[in-house]
Design a protein around this motif. Structure first.
Motif, PDB file in Angstrom:
ATOM      1  N   THR B 344       0.663  -1.114   0.430  1.00 33.12           N
ATOM      2  CA  THR B 344       0.294   0.166  -0.220  1.00 33.12           C
ATOM      3  C   THR B 344       0.795   1.144  -0.135  1.00 33.12           C
ATOM      4  N   ASP B 345       1.630   0.968   0.358  1.00 34.28           N
ATOM      5  CA  ASP B 345       2.887   2.316   0.371  1.00 34.28           C
ATOM      6  C   ASP B 345       3.966   2.582  -0.349  1.00 34.28           C
ATOM      7  N   THR B 346       3.460   1.974  -1.620  1.00 32.66           N
ATOM      8  CA  THR B 346       4.119   1.805  -2.992  1.00 32.66           C
ATOM      9  C   THR B 346       3.780   3.006  -4.106  1.00 32.66           C
ATOM     10  N   GLN B 347       2.303   3.737  -3.888  1.00 26.58           N
ATOM     11  CA  GLN B 347       2.209   4.190  -5.045  1.00 26.58           C
ATOM     12  C   GLN B 347       2.945   5.789  -5.089  1.00 26.58           C
ATOM     13  N   GLN B 348       2.821   6.599  -3.995  1.00 27.37           N
ATOM     14  CA  GLN B 348       4.663   7.787  -4.142  1.00 27.37           C
ATOM     15  C   GLN B 348       5.258   7.411  -4.814  1.00 27.37           C
ATOM     16  N   PHE B 349       6.191   5.927  -5.212  1.00 26.87           N
ATOM     17  CA  PHE B 349       7.708   5.716  -6.006  1.00 26.87           C
ATOM     18  C   PHE B 349       7.261   4.637  -7.064  1.00 26.87           C
ATOM     19  N   MET B 350       5.948   4.901  -7.237  1.00 26.47           N
ATOM     20  CA  MET B 350       5.199   3.486  -8.385  1.00 26.47           C
ATOM     21  C   MET B 350       4.716   5.459  -9.581  1.00 26.47           C
ATOM     22  N   LEU B 351       5.177   6.224  -9.525  1.00 24.86           N
ATOM     23  CA  LEU B 351       4.724   7.208 -10.310  1.00 24.86           C
ATOM     24  C   LEU B 351       5.751   7.184 -11.183  1.00 24.86           C
ATOM     25  N   PRO B 352       6.757   7.657 -10.610  1.00 22.94           N
ATOM     26  CA  PRO B 352       8.305   7.856 -11.498  1.00 22.94           C
ATOM     27  C   PRO B 352       8.079   7.007 -12.752  1.00 22.94           C
ATOM     28  N   ILE B 353       8.022   5.460 -12.168  1.00 20.76           N
ATOM     29  CA  ILE B 353       8.027   4.616 -13.125  1.00 20.76           C
ATOM     30  C   ILE B 353       6.840   4.579 -14.139  1.00 20.76           C
ATOM     31  N   THR B 354       5.497   4.722 -13.327  1.00 23.11           N
ATOM     32  CA  THR B 354       4.245   4.794 -14.619  1.00 23.11           C
ATOM     33  C   THR B 354       4.976   5.509 -15.249  1.00 23.11           C
ATOM     34  N   ILE B 355       5.062   6.511 -15.375  1.00 25.08           N
ATOM     35  CA  ILE B 355       4.705   7.850 -16.567  1.00 25.08           C
ATOM     36  C   ILE B 355       5.141   7.699 -17.572  1.00 25.08           C
ATOM     37  N   PRO B 356       6.749   7.206 -17.734  1.00 23.43           N
ATOM     38  CA  PRO B 356       7.107   6.791 -18.760  1.00 23.43           C
ATOM     39  C   PRO B 356       6.694   5.755 -19.820  1.00 23.43           C
ATOM     40  N   LEU B 357       6.436   4.713 -18.441  1.00 22.09           N
ATOM     41  CA  LEU B 357       5.769   3.007 -19.620  1.00 22.09           C
ATOM     42  C   LEU B 357       3.885   4.490 -20.023  1.00 22.09           C
ATOM     43  N   ILE B 358       3.140   4.768 -19.390  1.00 18.20           N
ATOM     44  CA  ILE B 358       2.417   4.933 -19.972  1.00 18.20           C
ATOM     45  C   ILE B 358       2.877   6.317 -21.444  1.00 18.20           C
ATOM     46  N   LEU B 359       3.755   7.125 -20.786  1.00 18.44           N
ATOM     47  CA  LEU B 359       3.880   8.379 -21.905  1.00 18.44           C
ATOM     48  C   LEU B 359       3.852   6.802 -23.373  1.00 18.44           C
ATOM     49  N   ALA B 360       4.742   5.907 -22.881  1.00 18.55           N
ATOM     50  CA  ALA B 360       5.467   4.830 -24.199  1.00 18.55           C
ATOM     51  C   ALA B 360       4.359   4.409 -25.188  1.00 18.55           C
ATOM     52  N   ILE B 361       3.255   3.826 -24.179  1.00 19.25           N
ATOM     53  CA  ILE B 361       1.932   3.266 -25.276  1.00 19.25           C
ATOM     54  C   ILE B 361       1.081   4.830 -25.661  1.00 19.25           C
ATOM     55  N   ILE B 362       1.418   5.628 -25.185  1.00 17.04           N
ATOM     56  CA  ILE B 362       0.963   6.763 -25.581  1.00 17.04           C
ATOM     57  C   ILE B 362       1.527   7.599 -27.471  1.00 17.04           C
ATOM     58  N   VAL B 363       2.690   7.315 -27.399  1.00 18.30           N
ATOM     59  CA  VAL B 363       3.528   7.536 -28.336  1.00 18.30           C
ATOM     60  C   VAL B 363       3.629   6.157 -29.538  1.00 18.30           C
TER      61      VAL B 363
END
Lengths: 305, 449
Positions: B344-363
């Motif tokens: 449950t504590d992972t969320q704040q650290f997951m953000l920097p990992i998730t953003i490039p991945l989602i960006l990749a999907i958009i690109v």
């Protein structure tokens, strides 16, 4: 003969000093107590010995040489914070941990079989760890720690979570291992087991060594020339004679009078007995040797001030 | 045996032996196969229902001119007012009513199709094509050209553009944008899915070791880095196993279902030989013929361009970019796992990992439309998005130097992130019960142990 020693080890974490100039020496085949209040730095020192962290300065000598990476195969460590993979089967897991300590699969199997039989826990082999009670898990952990027959064993609070019977069994095993030549570093808050098992101790408080040496010597050193005396006084005389002594405590127990006296300069146990013998029936007369618990509290409180 | 391989083996076996792995291995291909088979199946379902469309033609120009197909019939109603039929529509057995107003020749929106259902695009196209052709024919007729019907027959053409890719040495290669798009999209998305799915497994594995308190037992035998790498590599192998199982099972299911339920589908493709194509080339106008020339050519082309995609290269690059991307992100996931005490504590650290991945999907969406464009180019070079975006571009054909640059940068970056993550990892795994902040992690990075 010395197996292992620590020389002037310092370790600083980001905001605080965890160890300051710690030195100690452990003889081969002895049990060494590493004591100290919570947060004193014991776990940090143990982690340095296990090469989990490195010291900022100072060195560790093992078997006459500087501690090297391969020495971890000669060390068995039972950490205070310990656990097992819950979903893994007991046997599989024991083999896995033993192989990480450098045993071959066959050796691990052979040795595990011996220990499982000795502790009468063969039926657990195919059970998942989560199906076992805490005490059962601790037993597995103990076996895994000693399985590769290390020269140096480090136990951090080994008896927590054990009932008295299993504690006794474990103590016996630790003594057996020592008799077979293993050296043990033993960290605990349970002072009675320290008295029972340890040959030498080091007491650390606030990152510094505050007491070190052979346990009997230490206890004798902290003797305060105090004696305990049990007697009956049939004639109910007023014992004026006691005025010559410094009486620390006076009480009654099971129909006996119980006093604790501190001898002044020039007084010996004989002078006390000579004075008292004509008047009372003595049941017992003992020198009070402070236990480790008292010494621990006394020394730590002194250094905290 | 090397200790890291003992760790890899444990991480691999405990996961592969789990029931969830087995279920995923079976459910995944079933879903994929369903995705591939369902459209064909649905198309067949729809065709089998015979539809009757009433035609009310107030222009009186189109009697019996709309071609009928096997499942599409027309009934031409004389002297029936549209209003009456509209009122009683539910009582009739018509699928739809086609109303053609008399102004149809000069007003394009004079045709209406009434129905209580949504008529398919195919039906609308079918009708409008027929009407357009008929109006064209009628208009041409007014010019009084001799032999008009013959002329019309002879000028009838059908164009379908074949795209041919020129290689650097000038050799030609048939390519199909559609196929490349599908293959690119699928492989890019799979990499995204796998990084997330198995990256989260790395993180959970680390958290498990922390909460179980086994971590200190293990790292008194091995270096934290060995444990972290063993876990990442072991799980990457689980991912590859899953991927291979999916491919094999999906191919198996699709073949079995195809031959068992759609024998005509495989028949159809067999029929399309050059001879049949040639012989049907100059045939008489037969509008109801299910597969006309152009369609045959298209199917043929698709098959040849599917073959034109080098599946060996595609497979190899998928494996490489999956592993590269996974090693890059897996170590970061491991660092996050080490920094926290529970999921449950992972969320704040997951953000920097998730953003490039989602960006990749958009690109990726953009790169599919324009695989040679600057956005696609740059994001397929930048290591954090390159595994996904480059994978999308590869079926379209990418110059070697671009792939090599992307690969080199990816390797350098994953070595860097692994080094970075291992610093966070070895400090984090021994921290209990303390809420970690970014500031704290920054300290761990500068800290030497």
């Amino acid at each position: 003969m010395e197996l292992f020693s620590v020389h002037n080890v310092n370790k600083t974490f980001i905001n605080y000093q965890a160890l300051t100039n710690i030195s100690l020496s452990v003889n081969k085949g002895s049990i060494f107590g590493l004591l100290g209040p919570n947060g004193a730095g014991k776990t940090t020192l143990i982690r340095i010995i296990n090469q989990i962290t490195a010291p900022d300065s100072g060195e560790i000598i093992f078997n006459g040489e500087k501690l090297k990476a391969n020495d971890i195969y000669k060390i068995g460590y039972l950490p205070e914070e310990r656990g097992l993979y819950k979903k893994m089967k007991v046997g599989e897991q024991a083999i896995y941990l033993a192989r990480l300590k450098g045993l071959s699969k066959n050796d691990a199997l052979k040795k595990l079989k011996y220990w499982f039989e000795k502790f009468e826990i063969q039926p657990w082999w195919d059970k998942k760890v989560e199906e076992l009670s805490k005490g059962m898990q601790q037993k597995i952990q103990f076996i895994v720690t000693i399985l590769h027959e290390p020269q140096l064993l480090i136990f951090d609070e080994p008896f927590s979570g054990f009932d008295p019977i299993n504690t006794k069994l474990l103590k016996q095993e630790i003594l057996n291992l020592r008799d077979k030549g293993a050296t043990v570093i033993f960290s605990t808050h349970n002072m009675s087991s320290v008295e029972e098992l340890c040959d030498d101790i080091t007491l650390i408080n606030k990152s510094k060594t505050i007491l070190q040496g052979n346990i009997n010597e230490i206890r004798n050193k902290y003797k305060a020339n105090t004696y305990e005396l049990e007697y009956t006084n049939p004639d109910n005389q007023n014992l004026n004679i006691l005025e010559n002594f410094e009486v620390l405590e006076k009480s009654q127990k099971n129909g006996y009078e119980l006093i604790k006296i501190k001898l002044k300069n020039g007084q010996t146990p004989n002078t006390v007995l000579n004075k008292l013998l004509p008047h009372v029936d003595i049941k017992s007369f003992n020198e009070v040797i402070p236990n480790m618990n008292e010494i621990f509290i006394k020394v730590v409180e002194e250094t905290n001030d | 045996m090397n200790k890291i391989s003992i760790i890899i083996l444990r991480e691999y076996l405990t996961r592969v032996k789990k029931k969830t792995f087995l279920i995923m291995s079976i459910v995944g291909p079933l879903l994929f196969a369903a995705l591939m088979i369902a459209p064909a199946w649905l198309a067949q379902m729809e065709d089998k229902e015979e539809k009757l469309i009433a035609v009310i033609d107030s222009s009186k120009l189109f009697y019996n001119t709309i071609p009928e197909t096997k499942y599409l019939k027309f009934e031409y109603l004389q002297n029936t007012p549209i209003s009456k039929i509209k009122q009683n529509f539910s009582k009739t057995n018509y699928y739809a009513v086609l109303y053609i107003s008399h102004i149809v020749t000069y007003k394009p929106n004079a045709v209406q199709l009434f129905s209580d259902k949504q008529p398919s695009l195919a039906i609308k196209m079918h009708i409008s094509n027929a009407l357009e052709k008929e109006i064209e024919r009628l208009k041409l007729k007014t010019y009084n050209i001799e032999n008009l019907d013959n002329i019309l027959q002879s000028i009838k053409t059908n164009i379908s553009i074949q795209s041919i890719k020129l290689a650097e040495d000038g050799t030609e290669k048939k390519s199909s944008v559609e196929i490349a798009m599908i293959v690119g999209y699928l492989s890019g998305f799979l990499i995204y899915l796998f990084i997330f799915l198995f990256g989260a497994q790395v993180m959970r594995g680390v958290i498990e070791e922390k909460t179980n308190r086994i971590i200190e037992v293990v790292i008194s035998s091995v270096k934290p880095f060995q444990l972290m790498m063993g876990k990442i590599v072991g799980i990457a192998m689980v991912g590859l196993t899953q991927f291979l199982l999916w491919i094999i099972l999906t191919a198996g299911i699709v073949t079995v279902v195809k031959t068992a339920f759609f024998p005509e589908l495989s028949m159809k493709t067999e029929q399309i030989t050059p001879e049949t194509v040639l012989s049907s080339g100059g045939s008489t106008l037969q509008p109801s013929q299910p597969v006309n020339d152009a369609e045959i050519d298209q199917v043929k082309e698709i098959f040849s361009s599917v073959k034109s995609i080098n599946f060996g290269v595609l497979f190899a690059s998928f494996i490489f970019f999956f592993l590269g991307g996974f090693l890059l992100y897996g170590s970061l996931f491991a660092a996050v796992g080490a920094a926290v005490d529970s999921e449950t504590d992972t969320q704040q650290f997951m953000l920097p990992i998730t953003i490039p991945l989602i960006l990749a999907i958009i690109v990726m969406m953009n790169a599919i439309q324009n695989p040679e464009g600057p956005i696609a180019f740059w994001f397929s070079i930048i290591p954090f998005t390159s595994p996904i975006v480059m994978m999308v571009r590869i079926p379209f054909g990418v110059p070697y130097w671009e792939v090599s640059l992307s690969v080199i940068l990816l390797v350098i970056t994953f070595i860097f992130t692994t080094w970075l993550a291992s610093k966070i990892y070895r400090t984090g795994i021994l921290m209990y019960g303390k809420k970690t902040s970014y500031k704290e992690i920054w300290k761990w990075l500068r800290y030497n142990n």
